[in-house]
Design a protein around this motif. Structure first.
Motif, mmCIF file in Angstrom:
data_model
loop_
_atom_site.group_PDB
_atom_site.id
_atom_site.type_symbol
_atom_site.label_atom_id
_atom_site.label_comp_id
_atom_site.label_asym_id
_atom_site.label_seq_id
_atom_site.Cartn_x
_atom_site.Cartn_y
_atom_site.Cartn_z
ATOM 1 N N UNK A 416 -8.570 27.268 18.773
ATOM 2 C CA UNK A 416 -8.471 26.619 20.074
ATOM 3 C C UNK A 416 -7.386 25.543 20.054
ATOM 4 N N UNK A 417 -6.658 25.437 21.145
ATOM 5 C CA UNK A 417 -5.693 24.343 21.248
ATOM 6 C C UNK A 417 -6.454 23.021 21.405
ATOM 7 N N UNK A 440 -14.039 26.278 24.623
ATOM 8 C CA UNK A 440 -12.711 26.846 24.446
ATOM 9 C C UNK A 440 -11.991 26.794 25.779
ATOM 10 N N UNK A 441 -10.726 27.159 25.764
ATOM 11 C CA UNK A 441 -9.942 27.062 27.000
ATOM 12 C C UNK A 441 -9.188 28.359 27.265
ATOM 13 N N UNK A 442 -9.297 28.857 28.492
ATOM 14 C CA UNK A 442 -8.545 30.029 28.951
ATOM 15 C C UNK A 442 -8.035 29.736 30.353
ATOM 16 N N UNK A 443 -6.729 29.879 30.552
ATOM 17 C CA UNK A 443 -6.110 29.635 31.858
ATOM 18 C C UNK A 443 -6.456 28.243 32.384
ATOM 19 N N UNK A 444 -6.628 27.281 31.474
ATOM 20 C CA UNK A 444 -6.957 25.913 31.853
ATOM 21 C C UNK A 444 -8.444 25.654 32.006
ATOM 22 N N UNK A 445 -9.252 26.712 32.074
ATOM 23 C CA UNK A 445 -10.698 26.563 32.248
ATOM 24 C C UNK A 445 -11.355 26.170 30.929
ATOM 25 N N UNK A 446 -12.215 25.155 30.975
ATOM 26 C CA UNK A 446 -13.083 24.840 29.846
ATOM 27 C C UNK A 446 -14.313 25.743 29.931
ATOM 28 N N UNK A 447 -14.547 26.522 28.871
ATOM 29 C CA UNK A 447 -15.658 27.469 28.883
ATOM 30 C C UNK A 447 -16.480 27.289 27.605
ATOM 31 N N UNK A 458 -20.171 19.730 16.255
ATOM 32 C CA UNK A 458 -19.717 20.470 17.427
ATOM 33 C C UNK A 458 -18.211 20.712 17.381
ATOM 34 N N UNK A 459 -17.791 21.419 16.383
ATOM 35 C CA UNK A 459 -16.389 21.779 16.304
ATOM 36 C C UNK A 459 -16.240 23.021 15.435
ATOM 37 N N UNK A 460 -15.094 23.684 15.603
ATOM 38 C CA UNK A 460 -14.823 24.886 14.830
ATOM 39 C C UNK A 460 -14.421 24.535 13.398
ATOM 40 N N UNK A 461 -14.930 25.316 12.444
ATOM 41 C CA UNK A 461 -14.441 25.306 11.068
ATOM 42 C C UNK A 461 -13.784 26.688 10.882
ATOM 43 N N UNK A 462 -12.467 26.711 10.986
ATOM 44 C CA UNK A 462 -11.770 27.992 11.076
ATOM 45 C C UNK A 462 -11.701 28.706 9.736
ATOM 46 N N UNK A 463 -11.717 30.025 9.809
ATOM 47 C CA UNK A 463 -11.622 30.865 8.627
ATOM 48 C C UNK A 463 -11.338 32.289 9.072
ATOM 49 N N UNK A 464 -10.842 33.120 8.130
ATOM 50 C CA UNK A 464 -10.716 34.552 8.389
ATOM 51 C C UNK A 464 -12.031 35.271 8.083
ATOM 52 N N UNK A 465 -12.972 34.538 7.532
ATOM 53 C CA UNK A 465 -14.286 35.102 7.262
ATOM 54 C C UNK A 465 -15.278 34.512 8.259
ATOM 55 N N UNK A 466 -16.537 34.522 7.984
ATOM 56 C CA UNK A 466 -17.520 34.051 8.954
ATOM 57 C C UNK A 466 -17.367 32.551 9.181
ATOM 58 N N UNK A 467 -17.148 32.190 10.442
ATOM 59 C CA UNK A 467 -16.955 30.784 10.774
ATOM 60 C C UNK A 467 -18.308 30.092 10.969
#
Length: 814
Positions: A416-417, A440-447, A458-467
């Motif tokens: 997410x940006x 997350x955000x799509x087309x400016x919308x908070x979803x 309450x935040x992403x822990x990014x990975x190529x495996x299970x997040x």
């Protein structure tokens, strides 16, 4: 003084590599009466100082197709025009310093093989052999693309310009465009000023190739071209004795790229936090200008560079360069006809990959202008994805400070940006936030993408495996499958089409039958003349003269433009009503029990069967209850006036407490829909994908009469399908699918996964993807052995042409 014509078939504004490429390719198609106007001199904005890297592998098949076209073109262009392009196919190496990055670049290698790009994974010792100057002590993996290269950006533009002139195009420097004229909603001409002399060229096509001026130029005609300049830094050393020809080197974990050129070494950077430039506008005099040096900003990159390539520590610096380049909110350039104004075309915003992109982009745009439709799916870069609010300068300044760095950041799935957030919010935003929503955000919308448990970060822990949200998604997914879940889908695009001719108009645009009774909902596609899918939507007939269209939030501007483009002399009004209503999706086997607690209306199958809607009382408010689903369960989409949304949400939440109602996010919506093999526009279905090959023939009614794409449907029914969209499930429950993994049939790569997610009910990763059919039966297609290649490793997969979950749709109609 060069006299300019009074008429032209097309006027191109901007003489960088993009404008010169468009001119060259239009001229190759036989357009002789075209004019390119450059305010100063050719290449003088950004092209002249570009790094000139030509890397063929991009994030998708068609972007790779365009990049490969550019590389091939630049090799041939020198012979054709006798202008040296400097194109040298020295190859490229990308090295990884972490296991996550290694997995990413190995995934890219699998993708390259699927796209027929020459690639191989190489070890750190092999990197050292090919690049002896490099410190590889902490390198864990690398990939090598031998046909990548580097070129001279300015000379490429000059070669393209010469090629265009040789075919009759007019290219004129020192001419400023002062106005783009319009008449009846389309371009009608261009006014210009050349050293005080002024005039107008009559034309019905303009191409905005103005680079970092493109946003301001578009604003004059109400056309949104959201981009902003950033400072981009690189340095070039003095000549280094014994430095031989080397591949282009990328070290994304250190935000750096390296290029050997004429015995010198260039070090460039895509630093994590960039410096936007030109907030107060770009000076009128700006031409071959440099920006002030800022070694403090560049120093962290240089320090890592000296460690990575120790010879930089003793080499003198010949040039330290800082110049502006334009960046967009999503790191993808803009191509196509603007939705706001017919005949206004755009090719701009190249995010530092303008040289490798412009050859192919110019070809694709020229064909698009010539044929009236793109040569293949270009949705990734289509100008119609831009949102009107994104031209806001504060928004752009914040966002591009991040997007420059994202070019070399880890491209984790679901990333997410972080900047320029919160612009568009549902009335339930604070309610959902208080209940653990992670947005997350799509087309400016908070979803709400997923809901955190109490005490969970309450935040992403990014990975190529299970997040870190994998288990949250599982709980939400199973709640929808076994009980009841609630989604906020306010971001849906909503369009009213009404008037005396509304039915006839939609009959012409839609493949399904629109002449249904009021109260009916029709799932349909809008097709192009090739039978490709331009839009995927539901249409509800509100009355004899009014229809309500629901489209994905990301495609709203595209869909509005398609509708308006095809409006002729019909008595029809098209209105964007997205902001007027929120959408609450109540889904799952207990959905009927719950909705009956908050509404006195009759929700039985007899009164409200699947594919119908009714106006209802709910709580103390009113809504429309649409009996449809995107998750494959019994459920309703509730369309509620925005001023009543919070009340209706609270009433549902209170009534569902003892039923185990669970709030669910977009990740769960996606994992549920892919188990049911529901298609996702932009991934599984695009304007390049034939509606029958996509398995959507059930939504096509050729017997109703003529509609756009009907002939293509009839032809394909007669000749047969050349490929089919197949659903896959990995037999090993551990690996994950996202998209672009390679599909392997009987040992050979035949395609890529178009979209993927984890099927928590089915017990494994699920993906969709097209498989060539070779004119065979369904049984033969499914009798093959299938595997999916992920980062070079192959996993056995089960294949199906029917949805693996609830293939007869019994749960949907329960």
């Amino acid at each position: 003084m060069t006299s300019l014509p009074s008429k032209a078939r097309a006027v191109i504004i901007g003489g960088g590599v993009s404008g010169c490429s468009v001119a060259y390719h239009l001229a190759k198609l036989g357009w002789t009466d075209i004019v390119l106007l450059e305010r100063k001199q050719l290449t003088s904005g950004t092209t002249w100082h570009a790094a000139g890297l030509v890397g063929q592998l991009r994030a998708s098949r068609n972007m790779t197709r365009l990049a490969k076209y550019s590389a091939d073109l630049y090799v041939k262009l020198e012979e054709e025009t006798e202008v040296a392009t400097g194109m040298r196919q020295v190859g490229s190496i990308t090295v990884a310093l972490t296991e996550e990055r290694k997995h990413e670049i190995y995934r890219q290698a699998s993708l390259a093989r699927a796209f027929d790009v020459d690639v191989r994974e190489i070890s750190p010792s092999e990197v050292k052999e090919m690049y002896p100057h490099l410190n590889v002590s902490d390198v864990v993996g690398a990939v090598h693309l031998p046909l990548d290269g580097q070129a001279d950006p300015a000379n490429i533009a000059m070669a393209l310009a010469k090629g265009a002139r040789q075919r009759g195009a007019r290219i004129v420097e020192n001419v400023k465009v002062t106005k783009v004229h319009t008449r009846d909603g389309r371009v009608s001409g261009v006014s210009w000023d050349m050293n005080g002399e002024q005039g107008t060229i009559e034309t019905d096509m303009v191409v905005n190739c103005a680079g970092m001026w493109a946003r301001e130029l578009g604003q004059h005609n109400g056309v949104a071209v959201p981009l902003h300049a950033c400072e981009h830094f690189y340095l070039v050393t003095e000549a280094i004795p014994g430095l031989s020809r080397l591949p282009v080197l990328r070290v994304p974990d250190e935000c750096a790229y390296y290029k050997e050129d004429a015995g010198k070494m260039m070090l460039g950077a895509f630093e994590p936090v960039a410096k936007p430039w030109g907030m107060d506008g770009i000076p009128e005099s700006f031409c071959f200008d440099q920006l002030p040096e800022d070694m403090d900003h560049f120093e962290p990159i240089l320090e890592m560079g000296v460690n990575r390539m120790p010879m930089l520590g003793t080499a003198g610096i010949h040039t330290f360069f800082n110049g502006p380049e334009s960046f967009t909110p999503d790191d993808r350039y803009y191509l196509g006809e603007a939705p706001e104004l017919r005949g206004y075309w755009v090719a701009a915003g190249y995010n530092s990959i303008g040289i490798v992109s412009s050859g192919g982009a110019g070809m694709a745009l020229a064909q698009w202008m010539n044929d009236g439709e793109p040569p293949f799916d270009l949705w990734e870069v289509d100008i119609r994805r831009a949102q009107p609010f994104q031209v806001n300068r504060r928004y752009l300044k914040e966002r591009v400070s991040e997007t420059l760095g994202l070019l070399y950041a880890d491209h984790f799935p679901y990333r997410q940006v972080a900047t320029a957030r919160g612009v568009r919010r549902s009335p339930l935003h604070e309610h959902l936030k208080a209940r653990g929503a992670v947005f997350g955000e799509v087309a400016g919308w908070e979803r709400a993408n997923w809901f955190a448990r109490e005490g969970q970060e309450r935040e992403y822990k990014y990975s190529w495996w299970r997040q870190n949200w994998f288990d949250n998604q599982r709980d939400e997914h199973l709640a929808v499958r076994n009980n009841v879940g609630l989604f906020d889908m306010t971001s849906f695009g909503k369009i009213r089409v009404e008037g005396r001719d509304a039915c006839a108009f939609l009959q012409r645009l839609c493949a399904n039958d629109m002449d249904v009774a009021p109260g009916k909902i029709v799932y349909t596609q809008m097709l192009n003349e090739r039978g490709g899918i331009e839009s995927d939507l539901t249409v509800s007939r509100l009355s004899e003269t009014a229809y309500f269209l629901v489209v994905p939030g990301a495609t709203l501007q595209r869909d509005l433009a398609w509708l308006r483009k095809h409006l002729t002399d019909e008595f029809v009004v098209i209105t964007d009503v997205t902001a007027a209503e929120s959408v609450l999706c109540l889904m799952g086997p207990s959905a009927r029990k719950l909705i009956q607690r908050v509404s006195p209306n009759d929700f039985s199958n007899e009164n409200n069967p699947f594919g119908t809607f009714q106006n209802i009382e709910i709580g103390m408010g009113l809504a429309r209850a649409h009996r449809v689903t995107y998750v494959g369960e019994l459920g309703w989409e509730l369309y509620v006036s925005t001023d009543q949304t919070a009340h209706v949400f609270e009433a549902i939440e209170e009534a569902g407490q003892d039923l185990g109602l669970k709030l669910c996010g977009l990740h769960t919506l996606d994992s549920c829909r892919i188990e049911k093999a529901f298609r996702h526009f932009g991934h599984d279905i695009t304007d390049e994908d034939h509606v029958l090959e996509a398995g959507l023939g059930f939504a096509v009614r050729t017997a109703k009469g003529d509609f756009i794409g009907r002939d293509a449907v009839l032809k394909t029914r007669e000749t047969g399908l050349s490929r089919r969209l197949v659903q896959f499930r990995l037999k090993n429950p551990k690996p994950l699918l996202f998209h672009n993994e390679a599909i392997v049939r009987d040992g050979a790569i035949v395609g890529t996964i178009t979209s993927g997610n984890y099927g928590h009910h089915l017990g494994g990763a699920i993906g969709l993807g097209y498989v060539p059919t070779r004119g065979e039966s369904e049984a033969d297609l499914l009798s093959s052995t299938y595997e999916i290649e992920i980062a070079g490793e192959r996993f056995a997969a089960e294949a199906s042409l029917k949805p693996m979950y609830d293939p007869k749709a019994e749960r949907v109609r329960a």
